[in-house]
Design a protein around this motif. Sequence first.
Motif, PDB file in Angstrom:
ATOM      1  N   GLN A  40       0.853  -1.178   0.000  1.00  0.00           N
ATOM      2  CA  GLN A  40       0.000   0.000   0.000  1.00  0.00           C
ATOM      3  C   GLN A  40       0.893   1.232   0.000  1.00  0.00           C
ATOM      4  OE1 GLN A  40      -2.545  -0.370   3.438  1.00  0.00           O
ATOM      5  NE2 GLN A  40      -4.052  -1.531   2.275  1.00  0.00           N
ATOM      6  N   VAL A  41       0.389   2.296  -0.605  1.00  0.00           N
ATOM      7  CA  VAL A  41       1.148   3.528  -0.756  1.00  0.00           C
ATOM      8  C   VAL A  41       0.400   4.663  -0.066  1.00  0.00           C
ATOM      9  CG1 VAL A  41       2.125   5.134  -2.438  1.00  0.00           C
ATOM     10  CG2 VAL A  41       1.941   2.720  -3.007  1.00  0.00           C
ATOM     11  N   SER A  42       1.134   5.502   0.625  1.00  0.00           N
ATOM     12  CA  SER A  42       0.542   6.684   1.235  1.00  0.00           C
ATOM     13  C   SER A  42       0.133   7.650   0.130  1.00  0.00           C
ATOM     14  CB  SER A  42       1.574   7.349   2.156  1.00  0.00           C
ATOM     15  OG  SER A  42       1.237   8.694   2.386  1.00  0.00           O
ATOM     16  N   ARG A  43      -1.130   8.020   0.101  1.00  0.00           N
ATOM     17  CA  ARG A  43      -1.624   8.951  -0.920  1.00  0.00           C
ATOM     18  C   ARG A  43      -0.861  10.281  -0.845  1.00  0.00           C
ATOM     19  NH1 ARG A  43      -6.476   9.475  -3.750  1.00  0.00           N
ATOM     20  NH2 ARG A  43      -7.458   7.901  -2.448  1.00  0.00           N
ATOM     21  N   GLN A  44      -0.610  10.757   0.359  1.00  0.00           N
ATOM     22  CA  GLN A  44       0.073  12.029   0.542  1.00  0.00           C
ATOM     23  C   GLN A  44       1.494  11.981  -0.034  1.00  0.00           C
ATOM     24  OE1 GLN A  44       0.456  13.203   4.611  1.00  0.00           O
ATOM     25  NE2 GLN A  44       1.278  15.206   4.115  1.00  0.00           N
ATOM     26  N   SER A  45       2.235  10.909   0.226  1.00  0.00           N
ATOM     27  CA  SER A  45       3.609  10.838  -0.284  1.00  0.00           C
ATOM     28  C   SER A  45       3.624  10.674  -1.796  1.00  0.00           C
ATOM     29  CB  SER A  45       4.385   9.703   0.386  1.00  0.00           C
ATOM     30  OG  SER A  45       3.955   8.437  -0.059  1.00  0.00           O
ATOM     31  N   LEU A  46       2.637   9.970  -2.346  1.00  0.00           N
ATOM     32  CA  LEU A  46       2.554   9.802  -3.795  1.00  0.00           C
ATOM     33  C   LEU A  46       2.264  11.146  -4.468  1.00  0.00           C
ATOM     34  CD1 LEU A  46       2.520   7.866  -6.248  1.00  0.00           C
ATOM     35  CD2 LEU A  46       0.043   7.693  -5.908  1.00  0.00           C
ATOM     36  N   GLU A  47       1.302  11.889  -3.935  1.00  0.00           N
ATOM     37  CA  GLU A  47       0.970  13.203  -4.497  1.00  0.00           C
ATOM     38  C   GLU A  47       2.166  14.148  -4.415  1.00  0.00           C
ATOM     39  OE1 GLU A  47      -2.509  14.384  -2.321  1.00  0.00           O
ATOM     40  OE2 GLU A  47      -3.830  13.144  -3.556  1.00  0.00           O
ATOM     41  N   LYS A  48       2.889  14.098  -3.310  1.00  0.00           N
ATOM     42  CA  LYS A  48       4.076  14.943  -3.143  1.00  0.00           C
ATOM     43  C   LYS A  48       5.131  14.576  -4.192  1.00  0.00           C
ATOM     44  CE  LYS A  48       7.416  16.308   0.367  1.00  0.00           C
ATOM     45  NZ  LYS A  48       7.857  16.123   1.757  1.00  0.00           N
ATOM     46  N   VAL A  50       4.673  13.040  -7.171  1.00  0.00           N
ATOM     47  CA  VAL A  50       4.196  13.380  -8.520  1.00  0.00           C
ATOM     48  C   VAL A  50       4.331  14.886  -8.754  1.00  0.00           C
ATOM     49  CG1 VAL A  50       2.139  13.475  -9.999  1.00  0.00           C
ATOM     50  CG2 VAL A  50       2.680  11.378  -8.745  1.00  0.00           C
ATOM     51  N   ASN A  51       3.984  15.703  -7.761  1.00  0.00           N
ATOM     52  CA  ASN A  51       4.136  17.150  -7.900  1.00  0.00           C
ATOM     53  C   ASN A  51       5.596  17.535  -8.072  1.00  0.00           C
ATOM     54  OD1 ASN A  51       1.391  17.691  -7.733  1.00  0.00           O
ATOM     55  ND2 ASN A  51       1.445  17.911  -5.511  1.00  0.00           N
ATOM     56  N   TRP A  52       6.490  16.900  -7.319  1.00  0.00           N
ATOM     57  CA  TRP A  52       7.919  17.179  -7.433  1.00  0.00           C
ATOM     58  C   TRP A  52       8.429  16.829  -8.830  1.00  0.00           C
ATOM     59  CZ3 TRP A  52      12.128  13.877  -8.205  1.00  0.00           C
ATOM     60  CH2 TRP A  52      13.371  14.477  -8.055  1.00  0.00           C
ATOM     61  N   VAL A  53       8.019  15.660  -9.350  1.00  0.00           N
ATOM     62  CA  VAL A  53       8.444  15.242 -10.695  1.00  0.00           C
ATOM     63  C   VAL A  53       7.932  16.220 -11.743  1.00  0.00           C
ATOM     64  CG1 VAL A  53       8.119  13.468 -12.469  1.00  0.00           C
ATOM     65  CG2 VAL A  53       8.710  12.800 -10.146  1.00  0.00           C
ATOM     66  N   ASN A  54       6.695  16.658 -11.603  1.00  0.00           N
ATOM     67  CA  ASN A  54       6.139  17.620 -12.559  1.00  0.00           C
ATOM     68  C   ASN A  54       6.904  18.934 -12.540  1.00  0.00           C
ATOM     69  OD1 ASN A  54       4.205  15.824 -13.468  1.00  0.00           O
ATOM     70  ND2 ASN A  54       2.652  16.556 -12.038  1.00  0.00           N
ATOM     71  N   LYS A  55       7.306  19.384 -11.360  1.00  0.00           N
ATOM     72  CA  LYS A  55       8.099  20.619 -11.266  1.00  0.00           C
ATOM     73  C   LYS A  55       9.467  20.435 -11.901  1.00  0.00           C
ATOM     74  CE  LYS A  55       5.915  22.756  -7.324  1.00  0.00           C
ATOM     75  NZ  LYS A  55       6.056  23.238  -5.954  1.00  0.00           N
ATOM     76  N   GLN A  56      10.059  19.245 -11.755  1.00  0.00           N
ATOM     77  CA  GLN A  56      11.362  18.976 -12.369  1.00  0.00           C
ATOM     78  C   GLN A  56      11.246  19.015 -13.886  1.00  0.00           C
ATOM     79  OE1 GLN A  56      14.284  18.638 -10.635  1.00  0.00           O
ATOM     80  NE2 GLN A  56      12.951  19.208  -8.947  1.00  0.00           N
ATOM     81  N   GLY A  57      10.132  18.518 -14.417  1.00  0.00           N
ATOM     82  CA  GLY A  57       9.914  18.513 -15.857  1.00  0.00           C
ATOM     83  C   GLY A  57       9.832  19.904 -16.431  1.00  0.00           C
ATOM     84  N   GLU A  58       9.332  20.858 -15.642  1.00  0.00           N
ATOM     85  CA  GLU A  58       9.237  22.236 -16.098  1.00  0.00           C
ATOM     86  C   GLU A  58      10.612  22.868 -16.270  1.00  0.00           C
ATOM     87  OE1 GLU A  58       6.834  24.157 -13.160  1.00  0.00           O
ATOM     88  OE2 GLU A  58       5.040  23.043 -13.734  1.00  0.00           O
ATOM     89  N   ARG A  59      11.612  22.336 -15.601  1.00  0.00           N
ATOM     90  CA  ARG A  59      12.959  22.909 -15.616  1.00  0.00           C
ATOM     91  C   ARG A  59      13.795  22.369 -16.777  1.00  0.00           C
ATOM     92  NH1 ARG A  59      14.361  22.244  -9.254  1.00  0.00           N
ATOM     93  NH2 ARG A  59      12.682  23.528  -8.488  1.00  0.00           N
ATOM     94  N   ARG A  60      13.350  21.329 -17.441  1.00  0.00           N
ATOM     95  CA  ARG A  60      14.123  20.703 -18.498  1.00  0.00           C
ATOM     96  C   ARG A  60      14.020  21.485 -19.802  1.00  0.00           C
ATOM     97  NH1 ARG A  60      12.361  14.473 -17.400  1.00  0.00           N
ATOM     98  NH2 ARG A  60      13.361  14.319 -15.381  1.00  0.00           N
ATOM     99  N   GLY A  61      15.008  21.295 -20.651  1.00  0.00           N
ATOM    100  CA  GLY A  61      14.977  21.879 -21.980  1.00  0.00           C
ATOM    101  C   GLY A  61      15.483  23.306 -22.011  1.00  0.00           C
ATOM    102  N   PRO A  62      15.470  23.906 -23.212  1.00  0.00           N
ATOM    103  CA  PRO A  62      15.968  25.273 -23.362  1.00  0.00           C
ATOM    104  C   PRO A  62      15.084  26.266 -22.615  1.00  0.00           C
ATOM    105  CG  PRO A  62      15.322  24.338 -25.488  1.00  0.00           C
ATOM    106  CD  PRO A  62      15.055  23.316 -24.436  1.00  0.00           C
ATOM    107  N   LYS A  63      15.706  27.290 -22.093  1.00  0.00           N
ATOM    108  CA  LYS A  63      14.982  28.319 -21.366  1.00  0.00           C
ATOM    109  C   LYS A  63      14.694  29.501 -22.282  1.00  0.00           C
ATOM    110  CE  LYS A  63      15.476  25.837 -17.753  1.00  0.00           C
ATOM    111  NZ  LYS A  63      14.928  24.587 -18.061  1.00  0.00           N
ATOM    112  N   PRO A  64      13.550  30.141 -22.101  1.00  0.00           N
ATOM    113  CA  PRO A  64      13.241  31.315 -22.918  1.00  0.00           C
ATOM    114  C   PRO A  64      14.215  32.452 -22.631  1.00  0.00           C
ATOM    115  CG  PRO A  64      11.538  30.959 -21.263  1.00  0.00           C
ATOM    116  CD  PRO A  64      12.519  29.833 -21.150  1.00  0.00           C
TER     117      PRO A  64
END
Length: 65
Positions: A40-48, A50-64
């Motif tokens: 079983q997985v803690s919903r809170q830790s999973l959401e945390k 997933v949010n962290w991974v999504n923020k990391q994805g925003e930092r990838r690639g060329p910057k404007p």
Amino acid sequence: MEDWLTTYQAAEASGYNPDYVRQLIRDGKVTGRKFGAYWQVSRQSLEKYVNWVNKQGERRGPKPR
């Protein structure tokens, strides 16, 4: 009381494969516990995570400029 999900429920909620969810538990990236034969997985830790991974994805690639 903390909300717990099965690995299959966590996979549906996150869009990850259930095997990857179990890998995240083994790596200590999300909080998990063994309940009988199932993880079983803690919903809170999973959401945390997933949010962290999504923020990391925003930092990838060329910057404007």
